[in-house]
Each structure stands twice: as C-alpha cells, then as structure tokens.
Design an enzyme around this catalytic site. Structure first.
Site, mmCIF file in Angstrom:
data_model
loop_
_atom_site.group_PDB
_atom_site.id
_atom_site.type_symbol
_atom_site.label_atom_id
_atom_site.label_comp_id
_atom_site.label_asym_id
_atom_site.label_seq_id
_atom_site.Cartn_x
_atom_site.Cartn_y
_atom_site.Cartn_z
ATOM 1 N N HIS A 157 0.817 -1.221 0.000
ATOM 2 C CA HIS A 157 0.000 0.000 0.000
ATOM 3 C C HIS A 157 0.849 1.268 0.000
ATOM 4 C CE1 HIS A 157 -4.033 -1.817 0.719
ATOM 5 N NE2 HIS A 157 -3.265 -2.843 1.046
ATOM 6 N N ASP A 365 3.406 9.411 -0.686
ATOM 7 C CA ASP A 365 2.221 8.621 -0.326
ATOM 8 C C ASP A 365 2.012 7.541 -1.373
ATOM 9 O OD1 ASP A 365 -0.037 8.045 1.198
ATOM 10 O OD2 ASP A 365 -0.684 10.140 1.266
HETATM 11 C C1 GDG Z 1 -2.176 3.759 3.311
HETATM 12 C C2 GDG Z 1 -1.149 4.434 2.389
HETATM 13 C C3 GDG Z 1 -2.829 4.355 0.541
HETATM 14 C C4 GDG Z 1 -8.842 9.766 7.705
HETATM 15 N N1 GDG Z 1 -9.310 10.466 8.765
HETATM 16 C C5 GDG Z 1 -10.509 9.971 9.042
HETATM 17 C C6 GDG Z 1 -10.796 8.940 8.141
HETATM 18 N N2 GDG Z 1 -9.762 8.843 7.335
HETATM 19 C C7 GDG Z 1 -9.728 7.906 6.209
HETATM 20 C C8 GDG Z 1 -9.673 8.643 4.890
HETATM 21 C C9 GDG Z 1 -9.086 7.564 3.983
HETATM 22 C C10 GDG Z 1 -8.171 6.790 4.934
HETATM 23 O O1 GDG Z 1 -8.568 7.094 6.265
HETATM 24 C C11 GDG Z 1 -6.724 7.219 4.805
HETATM 25 O O2 GDG Z 1 -6.228 6.712 3.610
HETATM 26 P P1 GDG Z 1 -4.996 7.364 2.877
HETATM 27 O O3 GDG Z 1 -4.851 6.692 1.563
HETATM 28 O O4 GDG Z 1 -5.224 8.826 2.757
HETATM 29 O O5 GDG Z 1 -3.738 7.154 3.821
HETATM 30 P P2 GDG Z 1 -3.078 5.983 4.781
HETATM 31 O O6 GDG Z 1 -3.852 5.796 6.021
HETATM 32 O O7 GDG Z 1 -1.674 6.434 4.985
HETATM 33 O O8 GDG Z 1 -3.131 4.639 3.915
HETATM 34 C C12 GDG Z 1 -1.866 5.255 1.322
HETATM 35 C C13 GDG Z 1 -3.724 3.573 1.486
HETATM 36 O O9 GDG Z 1 -2.975 2.866 2.466
HETATM 37 C C14 GDG Z 1 -4.566 2.547 0.717
HETATM 38 O O10 GDG Z 1 -3.795 1.726 -0.061
HETATM 39 O O11 GDG Z 1 -3.629 5.175 -0.281
HETATM 40 O O12 GDG Z 1 -0.922 5.819 0.433
HETATM 41 O O13 GDG Z 1 -0.267 5.263 3.154
HETATM 42 O O14 GDG Z 1 -10.072 6.694 3.515
HETATM 43 O O15 GDG Z 1 -10.952 9.091 4.542
HETATM 44 N N3 GDG Z 1 -11.938 8.241 8.142
HETATM 45 C C15 GDG Z 1 -12.859 8.555 9.090
HETATM 46 N N4 GDG Z 1 -12.646 9.541 10.004
HETATM 47 C C16 GDG Z 1 -11.497 10.276 10.021
HETATM 48 O O16 GDG Z 1 -11.330 11.187 10.821
HETATM 49 N N5 GDG Z 1 -14.006 7.854 9.116
#
Ligand code: GDG
Length: 467
Positions: A157, A365
C-alpha cells in the site's frame, strides 16, 4: 471459485461500531470475502501475555475472521519497531527518521513466522492467499516453509523506494528475496514497480521479462501495478445526503460566507502537514484579500502516538497552527482550524462537499485515498478543486487536479490562489475527467484485477522470461 484468504496486520472489527465508520479498504476487502467466501486473518489489536495463541474464530455467513493477540515484545519489535520505525520511514524516503537494529528485524521475522504457523491449519488446497502491506512482507516465505503450496499474492500500500534508498536497510536483500517468494506482487504505481525492478537488476543480478515477470533468487514473480480505488458510488451518495445534515449545516454557517479549504490525514510526518500550513500562511501573506474570509480546516486524527516521531510532528503542527492564527486571526475570524480527532465517514463526505479546495499535499504517499474521496464527494454542478502533491500515487490518475510540489511553499500558495479563483467551467471540466476515472477504477475494479492475476498463478520462466 477458490476461497479468498486475506492477511493483514490489523483486521477490521467484526462488529462495525457506527454505520459509515469503516474505511474504504475494509469495505472493499469485506465485499470480496463475502462474495467468494473466505478468511480474514490478522492481529486483533490486543496485547496479552502470549503472542498468537490459537486464533479466535468468528464466522459471519461465508466469511470467517481469524484473529490473534500479540505480546508486548512482539508488538515492540515487529509493529512499533521494524514496521513503523524502520520500514515506514525508509519507504517514505525519510532516512533521517529510520532506525535499524537486528533485534527488531528478528522480532519482525518471528511474528511473521508465528502468524504463518497459526494460519496454516486454516488453509484449504485451492485457496487464494492475498497478503497486505509492509508489516507482512515475509509471510510468503514463512508459509512456504510450512509446506504451503497455495497461490500467494502481496499488495504494497505504500511506496517502494529506489535502490539507493533501500540499500540503507541492513536487511534489504532478505526483504527483496521475501518479496520474490510470492507468485504476484502488486504496487500502487509504475514508478514503485520500476524501483523494485531496478533493485532486481542492479543488486540481485536478476532478470526482467515481458508482462512484469521478474526472475531472481531462483524464483519467478509476476509484478504488476494495481492503483487502489475507493468505493466511489458510496462516497458520492454519502456526500449528497450529508450536505443537509445538522453537522454540515453548522460547519457552513460557521464560515460566514467565506471559502473553506480542507485537509484530512492521519497525523503522520509523510502527509506534509507542516509544509501545508506554511503554504496556507503564505497564501494569506501574498494574497491579503483572503484575510478575514478563508478558513483552512485540517482534520488530523492521532496515529501511532506511542512512536516518538509522531509526538514530534504533533508538537510541530500545534506550533505552526498557533503561529498562523496568532499572526492573522481577528476577533471575529480564525484562519486555521486544526482538529486532532476523527469523524465518521458520512460527516467527512459532507465536509468535503462543502469545501472549495481539497488540500492534499503529502511528501510521499503510496496512493492517498483522501484525494479520491474529495473528488467523489463534490457537487457536479459546482465542484471544488483538488490541489494535489505530485508525490502522491493518486497524481498519476488525477492529472486534472492542480498538481503541486509540497516543498515549494510559494508554488503551493499560487496553486491555492488559482483554485480559489478558477471559473466554474474549468472546475467542471477538471472534475468530470477525474470523476470518470474514479468510476471506472473503483475499489471493486482494484480487487478484481488483482485477484484475476493471482488466479492465473503460478507464473513460470517460460512466460516471457529468458531461461
Ligand atoms: C495507506 C497508504 C494508501 C482519515 N481520517 C478519518 C478517516 N480517514 C480515512 C480517509 C481515507 C483513509 O482514512 C486514509 O487513507 P490514505 O490513503 O489517505 O492514507 P493511509 O492511512 O496512509 O493509507 C496510502 C492507502 O494505504 C490505501 O492503499 O492510499 O498511500 O499510506 O479513507 O478518509 N476516516 C474517518 N474519520 C477520520 O477522521 N471515518
């Protein structure tokens, strides 16, 4: 149809605490497991006296959750240590924050071995095993050591670093050899896949063939690019229904007619939060017309807060947010709202739709799902603008966003100004192109494309590689 066995460090809670609170990835994986029947195996988040005793099994229809505890030593060495203080910073190009020691690496291997030994008795011969992320790179090797012959796939990821960065890891060779034990390894972007192939050529003396086939360490592995998507339809639906909710209305009325910029990130140094606030500060300095009107809402729920580097970034952010507010706030207006807590998914979708700019500027990222969620949540008649870092995997799929270099404070401030003054016609054109992409490549398309490639394993040297 073969059963699917998903292995990940954490397993989503069996009972969803609140509707709309589960992440997109969990929703996507659960849908696949419910479709085909299967097992979701991993750590349940508990720390107890003994690691990975007999897994606790909970069945829900055709889906089985098999979860294990960790003891304090395994947690410290495998999770806190090697996964989050060696691999995470290194793979995000933060050599300055990476810590390496043999004890943590041994703990990482030991915990992977333990997981493999607990999973093994649950497997059936025709299962497809899909392992997720950097915590579990050695799972295939450990499963093969127990005699497991099932098809084994791995999806990373986070980014895969270039060889020059990876070489700093004392166990780089063992890690790459472990990757080569899978039948299929999937990356978020072509540049991650290329970085992996460069190591194979330059450091492992391996071969690269057609169709992503790689031969090294006496094994053949199929590499592929599978950019992860979101549950586009659900985000759009949540956003449309959340705009009228009391919470979204309260947010809107608190803006007094001013524009809202939004950032939503786990509180992590890879997300570029300090640089983001500095770029916003520069916007206020360079374009004074925004003073008194614009608001930046940064939602940053705490993450891995026992890791010292995460405590440090939290202190840094508090200082920058305080400085910007101290410098520009008026008795009736405060420019940054920095919230150290999470919201449920539906509420977030409503916040996205209310925001004129989605401000997504990680320093590195793998993909960044927030960028995609922001776009999917927009009102097609009056969409906001996505300002997106070139270092997020998502930038490859969303070139119609305003692509920025997060290290270039003035450049990011200019992009914000462009976003805030963009014509409705241009906003619609850019949004439509991005939204079409998100509908074609959603979370279902992502998992189906990976599973299809895994189903065709094993791949052999006869398929496109010199012998
Ligand atoms: C890893 C990789 C890759 C965030 N705050 C809240 C919340 N979130 C949700 C977001 C999004 C998820 O969490 C975060 O996903 P990201 O992709 O932005 O980042 P990572 O956590 O670092 O994820 C990344 C991912 O895996 C998938 O392969 O894209 O690059 O680092 O969905 O919306 N959700 C809720 N409340 C929050 O306050 N419900």
């Amino acid at each position: 149809m073969s059963r699917l066995v998903v292995v990940s460090n954490r397993v989503a809670p069996v009972k969803q605490p609140r509707p709309g609170s589960q992440g997109g990835l969990a929703v996507g994986i659960l849908a696949a497991l419910r479709d085909r029947g299967g097992i979701w195996f991993g750590w349940n988040g508990n720390i107890s006296e003994q690691s990975a005793q007999k897994p606790s099994i909970v069945s829900a229809g055709r889906l089985t959750y098999a979860t294990v505890d960790l003891n304090q030593t395994d947690y410290d060495e495998y999770y806190f240590g090697f996964a989050n203080r060696s691999l995470w910073p290194l793979f995000h190009y933060r050599l300055d924050l990476s810590e390496f020691n043999r004890r943590d690496y041994e703990g990482y291997r030991r915990t992977n071995r333990l997981f493999a030994s607990r999973l093994r008795p649950l497997l059936e011969p025709d299962d497809l095993i899909w392992v997720h992320d950097y915590h579990l790179i050695p799972m295939a090797e450990e499963l093969r050591n127990t005699g497991c012959e099932q098809r084994l796939g791995f999806f990373l990821h986070i980014p895969w670093p270039t060889p020059q960065v990876l070489l700093a890891l004392p166990q780089h060779r063992q890690i790459v050899r472990a990757m080569c034990t899978y039948d299929v390894v999937g990356f978020q972007t072509e540049s991650d896949r290329k970085a992996f192939c460069s190591y194979i050529l330059e450091e492992a003396g391996g071969l690269i063939g057609d169709n992503g086939l790689v031969r090294a360490f006496g094994r053949t592995v199929k590499t592929g690019v599978f950019p992860i998507g979101i549950d586009t339809e659900t985000v759009t639906r949540f956003a449309a229904s959340a705009v009228d909710s009391r919470t979204t209305q309260r947010l809107k009325s608190s803006l007094g007619g001013g524009d809202l910029l939004i950032g939503v990130d786990r509180l992590d140094y890879s997300k570029g939060l300090t640089q983001r606030l500095e770029a916003f500060e520069h916007l206020l300095e360079a374009y004074p017309e925004h003073r008194g009107h614009i608001v930046m809402l940064q939602i940053a729920p705490p993450s891995r807060s026992d890791v010292p580097e995460y405590q440090q970034i939290q202190r840094e952010l508090e200082a920058v947010a305080g400085r910007v507010n101290g410098r520009y706030a008026e008795f009736d207006w405060v420019p940054t709202r920095y919230l150290n807590k999470g919201f449920n998914r539906r509420t977030l979708c409503g916040f996205f739709r209310t925001s004129k700019v989605g401000f997504v500027t990680p320093l590195r990222d793998g993909m960044n799902l927030v960028a995609k969620e922001y776009v999917a949540a927009q009102d097609p008649k009056d969409p906001g603008v996505l300002v997106l870092s070139r270092f997020a995997g998502a930038a490859n799929e969303l070139p119609e966003a305003l692509i920025v270099n997060p290290f270039d404070t003035e450049g990011v401030a200019e992009a914000l100004q462009h976003a805030l003054t963009m014509s409705l016609e241009e906003r619609r054109e850019r949004w439509q192109a991005m939204y079409d992409q998100l509908c074609r490549h959603d979370i279902t398309a992502w998992r189906e494309s990976f599973i299809e490639v895994l189903t065709r394993a094993p791949y052999s040297t006869r398929q496109g590689l010199p012998n």
